[in-house]
Design an enzyme around this catalytic site. Structure first.
Site, mmCIF file in Angstrom:
data_model
loop_
_atom_site.group_PDB
_atom_site.id
_atom_site.type_symbol
_atom_site.label_atom_id
_atom_site.label_comp_id
_atom_site.label_asym_id
_atom_site.label_seq_id
_atom_site.Cartn_x
_atom_site.Cartn_y
_atom_site.Cartn_z
ATOM 1 N N ARG A 126 -4.960 0.601 -7.218
ATOM 2 C CA ARG A 126 -3.743 1.196 -6.644
ATOM 3 C C ARG A 126 -3.129 2.251 -7.557
ATOM 4 N NH1 ARG A 126 -2.205 -1.984 -2.192
ATOM 5 N NH2 ARG A 126 -2.467 -4.225 -2.405
ATOM 6 N N ASP A 155 -5.771 -0.123 -2.170
ATOM 7 C CA ASP A 155 -6.477 -1.060 -3.053
ATOM 8 C C ASP A 155 -7.824 -1.499 -2.506
ATOM 9 O OD1 ASP A 155 -5.327 -2.651 -0.893
ATOM 10 O OD2 ASP A 155 -5.970 -4.376 -2.055
ATOM 11 N N ASP A 167 -5.601 2.983 10.306
ATOM 12 C CA ASP A 167 -7.022 2.697 10.542
ATOM 13 C C ASP A 167 -7.176 2.273 12.003
ATOM 14 O OD1 ASP A 167 -9.696 2.069 10.280
ATOM 15 O OD2 ASP A 167 -9.403 0.295 9.046
ATOM 16 N N GLY A 183 0.775 -1.232 0.000
ATOM 17 C CA GLY A 183 0.000 0.000 0.000
ATOM 18 C C GLY A 183 0.807 1.284 0.000
ATOM 19 N N PHE A 223 -14.131 3.975 3.306
ATOM 20 C CA PHE A 223 -13.182 3.075 2.652
ATOM 21 C C PHE A 223 -12.649 3.758 1.394
ATOM 22 C CE2 PHE A 223 -11.584 -0.413 0.127
ATOM 23 C CZ PHE A 223 -10.869 -1.132 1.084
ATOM 24 N N VAL A 224 -11.347 3.999 1.357
ATOM 25 C CA VAL A 224 -10.760 4.762 0.255
ATOM 26 C C VAL A 224 -9.793 3.911 -0.564
ATOM 27 C CG1 VAL A 224 -11.003 7.011 1.369
ATOM 28 C CG2 VAL A 224 -8.950 5.658 1.789
ATOM 29 N N ASP A 250 0.418 3.459 4.146
ATOM 30 C CA ASP A 250 -0.592 4.218 3.420
ATOM 31 C C ASP A 250 -1.626 4.836 4.352
ATOM 32 O OD1 ASP A 250 -1.637 1.719 4.094
ATOM 33 O OD2 ASP A 250 -2.272 1.192 2.067
HETATM 34 P P1 5GP Z 1 -4.872 -1.012 10.556
HETATM 35 O O1 5GP Z 1 -3.982 -2.122 11.014
HETATM 36 O O2 5GP Z 1 -4.418 0.353 10.976
HETATM 37 O O3 5GP Z 1 -6.308 -1.267 10.887
HETATM 38 O O4 5GP Z 1 -4.951 -1.077 9.001
HETATM 39 C C1 5GP Z 1 -3.977 -0.686 8.185
HETATM 40 C C2 5GP Z 1 -4.130 -1.376 6.852
HETATM 41 O O5 5GP Z 1 -5.503 -1.675 6.533
HETATM 42 C C3 5GP Z 1 -3.644 -0.444 5.810
HETATM 43 O O6 5GP Z 1 -2.270 -0.644 5.568
HETATM 44 C C4 5GP Z 1 -4.514 -0.786 4.638
HETATM 45 O O7 5GP Z 1 -3.910 -1.811 3.890
HETATM 46 C C5 5GP Z 1 -5.793 -1.334 5.221
HETATM 47 N N1 5GP Z 1 -6.859 -0.301 5.200
HETATM 48 C C6 5GP Z 1 -7.425 0.302 6.261
HETATM 49 N N2 5GP Z 1 -8.357 1.192 5.879
HETATM 50 C C7 5GP Z 1 -8.358 1.174 4.535
HETATM 51 C C8 5GP Z 1 -9.097 1.901 3.530
HETATM 52 O O8 5GP Z 1 -9.941 2.781 3.772
HETATM 53 N N3 5GP Z 1 -8.831 1.591 2.234
HETATM 54 C C9 5GP Z 1 -7.901 0.641 1.884
HETATM 55 N N4 5GP Z 1 -7.727 0.425 0.587
HETATM 56 N N5 5GP Z 1 -7.184 -0.050 2.796
HETATM 57 C C10 5GP Z 1 -7.415 0.216 4.097
HETATM 58 MG MG MG Z 2 -1.447 -1.809 3.915
#
Ligand code: 5GP
Ligand code: MG
Length: 183
Positions: A159, A153, A97, A38, A146-147, A94
């Site tokens: 991407r 992706d 979340d 990402g 969700f972006v 990227d």
């Molecule tokens: P976390 O561990 O902080 O929940 O998630 C991080 C990973 O979840 C990011 O590196 C990404 O790959 C994925 N992710 C979280 N939110 C989004 C979103 O809105 N869009 C996309 N494409 N991936 C997301």
């Molecule tokens: Mg990621």
């Protein structure tokens, strides 16, 4: 699909962040570590705006989220990591979340004895953090949607888009299920 950030907005902000990082890391042995896949677009643009000598490396992380649970399992590969001993490491992803991915990766890199360790994300999603973790740098704070695009992706598509757009339920009927996907 609704555009959240244009290519112009992104490139201006990434340049600004690069200038700040160059000032913060001037004279330091910087290594920028990107989380695959990402962060590749962000990393490629950002490092060309960090006008001080530095090295790069990568970690691969993918989280599997089951369709019916919110739990996630993180799989990490460190095969592409250079030696980080004594380096000032900046871990790049990227999006922040829940915070689980970066919190885990930061702990993993800390064990490699860097001189310092900070994190930078392109996007900081508002109000979704589930662990006590905050990135040291972020380019944009965004709402909880969700972006995709600019490296992000949906099932490995989108991407390549130069902008960042919100995928809405009408774009993909199954989006609410948080499908499993490679990061
Ligand atoms: P976390 O561990 O902080 O929940 O998630 C991080 C990973 O979840 C990011 O590196 C990404 O790959 C994925 N992710 C979280 N939110 C989004 C979103 O809105 N869009 C996309 N494409 N991936 C997301
Ligand atoms: Mg990621």
């Amino acid at each position: 699909m609704k555009q959240l950030l244009s290519a112009d907005q992104i490139s201006r902000r990434v340049a600004e962040l690069g200038t700040q990082l160059a000032a913060d890391y001037r004279g330091r042995p910087l290594t920028v570590v990107g989380v695959l896949s990402g962060s590749v677009v962000f990393l490629a643009d950002l490092i060309r705006c960090i006008d001080v000598p530095h090295q790069i490396g990568f970690v691969e992380a993918s989280s599997y989220r089951g369709r019916t649970t919110t739990g996630s399992e993180l799989t990490v590969s460190v095969d592409r990591l250079p030696d980080l001993t004594g380096r000032d490491v900046l871990l790049i992803d990227d999006i922040l979340d829940t915070g689980r991915t970066l919190a885990s990766l930061k702990a993993l890199l800390a064990a490699r004895h860097p001189a310092s360790l900070r994190t930078a994300v392109l996007l900081w999603k508002d109000g979704t953090q589930q662990v006590d973790f905050m990135a040291d740098y972020h380019a944009f704070r965004i709402p909880n949607a969700f972006v995709v695009g600019y490296g992000l992706d949906y099932n490995n598509d989108y991407r390549h888009r130069p902008d960042i757009v919100i995928l809405e339920p009408q774009d993909l009927p199954s989006i609410g299920l948080r499908p499993s996907r490679p990061d």
